[in-house]
Design a protein around this motif. Structure first.
Motif, PDB file in Angstrom:
ATOM      1  N   VAL A  66     104.653  -9.885  47.297  1.00  0.00           N
ATOM      2  CA  VAL A  66     104.888 -10.028  45.860  1.00  0.00           C
ATOM      3  C   VAL A  66     105.837  -8.968  45.312  1.00  0.00           C
ATOM      4  O   VAL A  66     106.159  -8.985  44.120  1.00  0.00           O
ATOM      5  CB  VAL A  66     103.556  -9.993  45.077  1.00  0.00           C
ATOM      6  N   THR A  67     106.292  -8.055  46.154  1.00  0.00           N
ATOM      7  CA  THR A  67     107.253  -7.049  45.689  1.00  0.00           C
ATOM      8  C   THR A  67     108.583  -7.727  45.397  1.00  0.00           C
ATOM      9  O   THR A  67     109.160  -8.384  46.268  1.00  0.00           O
ATOM     10  CB  THR A  67     107.440  -5.951  46.755  1.00  0.00           C
ATOM     11  N   SER A  68     109.069  -7.556  44.193  1.00  0.00           N
ATOM     12  CA  SER A  68     110.234  -8.333  43.755  1.00  0.00           C
ATOM     13  C   SER A  68     111.498  -7.939  44.508  1.00  0.00           C
ATOM     14  O   SER A  68     111.658  -6.799  44.961  1.00  0.00           O
ATOM     15  CB  SER A  68     110.455  -8.150  42.245  1.00  0.00           C
ATOM     16  N   ILE A  69     112.372  -8.891  44.621  1.00  0.00           N
ATOM     17  CA  ILE A  69     113.645  -8.668  45.311  1.00  0.00           C
ATOM     18  C   ILE A  69     114.465  -7.604  44.569  1.00  0.00           C
ATOM     19  O   ILE A  69     115.204  -6.822  45.190  1.00  0.00           O
ATOM     20  CB  ILE A  69     114.413 -10.003  45.430  1.00  0.00           C
ATOM     21  N   GLY A  70     114.306  -7.529  43.246  1.00  0.00           N
ATOM     22  CA  GLY A  70     115.043  -6.530  42.476  1.00  0.00           C
ATOM     23  C   GLY A  70     114.627  -5.111  42.833  1.00  0.00           C
ATOM     24  O   GLY A  70     115.468  -4.205  42.941  1.00  0.00           O
ATOM     25  N   ILE A  71     113.319  -4.893  43.035  1.00  0.00           N
ATOM     26  CA  ILE A  71     112.846  -3.548  43.372  1.00  0.00           C
ATOM     27  C   ILE A  71     113.236  -3.187  44.807  1.00  0.00           C
ATOM     28  O   ILE A  71     113.545  -2.028  45.101  1.00  0.00           O
ATOM     29  CB  ILE A  71     111.327  -3.445  43.146  1.00  0.00           C
ATOM     30  N   ILE A  72     113.235  -4.177  45.689  1.00  0.00           N
ATOM     31  CA  ILE A  72     113.702  -3.895  47.058  1.00  0.00           C
ATOM     32  C   ILE A  72     115.174  -3.485  47.026  1.00  0.00           C
ATOM     33  O   ILE A  72     115.580  -2.552  47.729  1.00  0.00           O
ATOM     34  CB  ILE A  72     113.475  -5.122  47.958  1.00  0.00           C
ATOM     35  N   ASP A  73     115.949  -4.152  46.188  1.00  0.00           N
ATOM     36  CA  ASP A  73     117.356  -3.752  46.044  1.00  0.00           C
ATOM     37  C   ASP A  73     117.469  -2.322  45.497  1.00  0.00           C
ATOM     38  O   ASP A  73     118.372  -1.568  45.886  1.00  0.00           O
ATOM     39  CB  ASP A  73     118.089  -4.727  45.127  1.00  0.00           C
ATOM     40  N   GLU A  74     116.556  -1.954  44.595  1.00  0.00           N
ATOM     41  CA  GLU A  74     116.563  -0.577  44.081  1.00  0.00           C
ATOM     42  C   GLU A  74     116.257   0.422  45.198  1.00  0.00           C
ATOM     43  O   GLU A  74     116.886   1.483  45.294  1.00  0.00           O
ATOM     44  CB  GLU A  74     115.539  -0.442  42.954  1.00  0.00           C
ATOM     45  N   ALA A  75     115.280   0.071  46.048  1.00  0.00           N
ATOM     46  CA  ALA A  75     114.942   0.954  47.171  1.00  0.00           C
ATOM     47  C   ALA A  75     116.126   1.088  48.128  1.00  0.00           C
ATOM     48  O   ALA A  75     116.425   2.184  48.626  1.00  0.00           O
ATOM     49  CB  ALA A  75     113.720   0.405  47.902  1.00  0.00           C
ATOM     50  N   ILE A  76     116.803  -0.025  48.374  1.00  0.00           N
ATOM     51  CA  ILE A  76     117.974   0.007  49.256  1.00  0.00           C
ATOM     52  C   ILE A  76     119.084   0.866  48.645  1.00  0.00           C
ATOM     53  O   ILE A  76     119.729   1.664  49.341  1.00  0.00           O
ATOM     54  CB  ILE A  76     118.461  -1.432  49.525  1.00  0.00           C
ATOM     55  N   TYR A  77     119.277   0.729  47.336  1.00  0.00           N
ATOM     56  CA  TYR A  77     120.275   1.553  46.643  1.00  0.00           C
ATOM     57  C   TYR A  77     119.970   3.042  46.838  1.00  0.00           C
ATOM     58  O   TYR A  77     120.869   3.842  47.157  1.00  0.00           O
ATOM     59  CB  TYR A  77     120.289   1.200  45.157  1.00  0.00           C
ATOM     60  N   LEU A  78     118.709   3.408  46.661  1.00  0.00           N
ATOM     61  CA  LEU A  78     118.325   4.817  46.825  1.00  0.00           C
ATOM     62  C   LEU A  78     118.539   5.281  48.267  1.00  0.00           C
ATOM     63  O   LEU A  78     119.029   6.388  48.513  1.00  0.00           O
ATOM     64  CB  LEU A  78     116.860   5.011  46.426  1.00  0.00           C
ATOM     65  N   ALA A  79     118.159   4.419  49.208  1.00  0.00           N
ATOM     66  CA  ALA A  79     118.290   4.792  50.622  1.00  0.00           C
ATOM     67  C   ALA A  79     119.745   5.046  51.001  1.00  0.00           C
ATOM     68  O   ALA A  79     120.027   5.834  51.915  1.00  0.00           O
ATOM     69  CB  ALA A  79     117.696   3.691  51.505  1.00  0.00           C
ATOM     70  N   GLN A  80     120.646   4.375  50.306  1.00  0.00           N
ATOM     71  CA  GLN A  80     122.073   4.511  50.640  1.00  0.00           C
ATOM     72  C   GLN A  80     122.727   5.735  50.001  1.00  0.00           C
ATOM     73  O   GLN A  80     123.899   6.014  50.261  1.00  0.00           O
ATOM     74  CB  GLN A  80     122.820   3.241  50.218  1.00  0.00           C
ATOM     75  N   GLN A  81     121.953   6.455  49.174  1.00  0.00           N
ATOM     76  CA  GLN A  81     122.518   7.648  48.530  1.00  0.00           C
ATOM     77  C   GLN A  81     122.430   8.851  49.458  1.00  0.00           C
ATOM     78  O   GLN A  81     121.432   9.048  50.156  1.00  0.00           O
ATOM     79  CB  GLN A  81     121.786   7.949  47.222  1.00  0.00           C
ATOM     80  N   ARG A  82     123.452   9.649  49.434  1.00  0.00           N
ATOM     81  CA  ARG A  82     123.475  10.871  50.243  1.00  0.00           C
ATOM     82  C   ARG A  82     122.349  11.819  49.785  1.00  0.00           C
ATOM     83  O   ARG A  82     122.081  11.922  48.598  1.00  0.00           O
ATOM     84  CB  ARG A  82     124.834  11.554  50.107  1.00  0.00           C
ATOM     85  N   ASP A  83     121.729  12.468  50.739  1.00  0.00           N
ATOM     86  CA  ASP A  83     120.700  13.472  50.484  1.00  0.00           C
ATOM     87  C   ASP A  83     119.378  12.894  49.988  1.00  0.00           C
ATOM     88  O   ASP A  83     118.539  13.616  49.451  1.00  0.00           O
ATOM     89  CB  ASP A  83     121.187  14.536  49.479  1.00  0.00           C
ATOM     90  N   ILE A  84     119.182  11.575  50.111  1.00  0.00           N
ATOM     91  CA  ILE A  84     117.879  10.992  49.784  1.00  0.00           C
ATOM     92  C   ILE A  84     117.204  10.514  51.065  1.00  0.00           C
ATOM     93  O   ILE A  84     117.816   9.821  51.881  1.00  0.00           O
ATOM     94  CB  ILE A  84     118.011   9.809  48.796  1.00  0.00           C
ATOM     95  N   ILE A  85     115.940  10.900  51.219  1.00  0.00           N
ATOM     96  CA  ILE A  85     115.096  10.345  52.279  1.00  0.00           C
ATOM     97  C   ILE A  85     114.187   9.319  51.616  1.00  0.00           C
ATOM     98  O   ILE A  85     113.384   9.659  50.740  1.00  0.00           O
ATOM     99  CB  ILE A  85     114.242  11.437  52.953  1.00  0.00           C
ATOM    100  N   LEU A  86     114.326   8.057  52.007  1.00  0.00           N
ATOM    101  CA  LEU A  86     113.535   6.980  51.429  1.00  0.00           C
ATOM    102  C   LEU A  86     112.393   6.669  52.389  1.00  0.00           C
ATOM    103  O   LEU A  86     112.623   6.348  53.564  1.00  0.00           O
ATOM    104  CB  LEU A  86     114.427   5.747  51.208  1.00  0.00           C
TER     105      LEU A  86
END
Length: 361
Positions: A66-86
């Motif tokens: 039930v986790t929305s596709i929009g929030i997964i995209d947000e998690a992916i966005y964060l993971a792709q940022q330099r210096d972030i450990i997701l």
């Protein structure tokens, strides 16, 4: 092993099945809320042992599904940022977002880590002061206390490099949304035992009365589930609609008050979009204003336009009990665990995965 053997006792299973067959006189549709219950039912072949008049359908109780596709995209966005450990639980990594999954961005070089507890993420933040650590906090009321506690601990430790991307969903509003649907066919619920272990029973009484729908809080072993089905069918045959607690060895009427206090300390209730179902008012938790510095969505100023879901996936109809996995034209063909169209096929609690792994297809 005594604990397990008692709740998988063949003699008890036979007794409950005989009683269910004896009392069932008319068609009833029961929904088990939790994906763990779905897997136990299908894995143990219970649906095939029930009277033909009883239909089991599967609810929205898989947190990954039930986790929305929009929030997964947000998690992916964060993971792709330099210096972030997701960081997140393992199931979340394989669920597709609008373009790719967290596992794919990890393969591309993003620092995505599988953890078993948000408290591990707090420790990771302590050990990596030059990195921002974000925990992708998904789940129902069951996982909310530990995720909230991670924020409390981060505040106590004065960590400036820890935050959570909260995607919590709440069971009672989803039950009401299902019962309010004009196509609803649910006669009774088997409520998720572990959610009620945290939250207790109070939220369920008004639902049972308003919709005249029996609710039986049930465990996860075969004997639990069959006893829960018997209790629900007994009510239906008598024309009753009460809240009953089959899982009393774990669930207290008031729930776990310390866990609830931790939840309320950190989270506030808000609207939440459920994947496949849509927006359900007041059905989620997000970080409250007191702890807003630990809200990753605010901290990193995320502003992503939600993408459309894959229209070939009928997960919404499955999680509302309107269809079963095998009624999906893509089940086992275009949609398999190794290339899922939606989360129910890839999650360890997904209904489609249960049928794919344990039922003939």
């Amino acid at each position: 092993m005594k604990y397990l053997s008692e709740f998988r006792d063949p003699a008890l299973v036979e007794d409950f099945l005989n009683e269910i067959h004896k009392i069932t006189t008319q068609p009833w549709t029961l929904m088990e809320i939790c994906g763990g219950q779905t897997h136990s039912l299908v894995k143990n072949g219970i649906p095939a042992l029930l009277p033909d008049k009883i239909t089991l359908v599967h609810g929205p109780g898989c947190p990954v599904c039930v986790t929305s596709i929009g929030i997964i995209d947000e998690a992916i966005y964060l993971a792709q940022q330099r210096d972030i450990i997701l960081c997140s639980f393992g199931d979340m990594l394989r669920v597709p977002g609008s373009q790719k999954s967290l596992l794919e961005v990890k393969a591309e070089g993003a620092d995505v880590r599988i953890l078993y507890s948000p408290l591990e993420a707090v420790k990771l933040a302590e050990e990596n002061p030059n990195k921002q650590v974000v925990f992708f906090a998904v789940g129902f009321e069951t996982t909310a206390p530990a995720n909230a506690l991670s924020v409390v601990l981060a505040a106590q430790y004065k960590l400036e490099n820890y935050s959570i991307l909260a995607s919590h969903v709440l069971v009672p509003p989803a039950m009401e949304a299902i019962l309010s649907d004009e196509n609803n066919t649910i006669d009774a619920f088997l409520a998720a035992g572990h959610v009620c272990t945290i939250m207790g029973l109070d939220e369920y009484y008004p639902i049972a009365q308003k919709y005249k729908c029996p609710i039986v809080v049930t465990g996860f072993e075969p004997v639990d589930l069959l006893q829960g089905i018997l209790m629900a069918v007994t009510q239906l045959e008598k024309g009753e609609y009460k809240v009953e607690n089959q899982y009393s060895r774990s669930v207290l009427p008031q729930g776990n008050l310390i866990a609830q206090q931790t939840i309320h300390q950190v989270f506030e209730v808000n609207d939440r979009v459920w994947r496949g179902i849509g927006n359900i008012p007041q059905s989620g938790y997000d970080v409250n204003t007191v702890f807003k510095k630990y809200n990753a969505r605010l901290k990193f100023n995320i502003d992503i336009i939600p993408a459309e879901e894959n229209k070939e996936c009928i997960s919404g109809d499955i999680m509302k009990g309107l269809k079963k996995p095998k009624q999906c034209p893509n089940f086992g063909t275009k949609c398999k665990p190794e290339h899922p169209l939606g989360a129910p096929m890839v999650s360890s609690e997904g209904a489609c995965a249960a049928y794919y792994h344990y039922a003939e297809h």
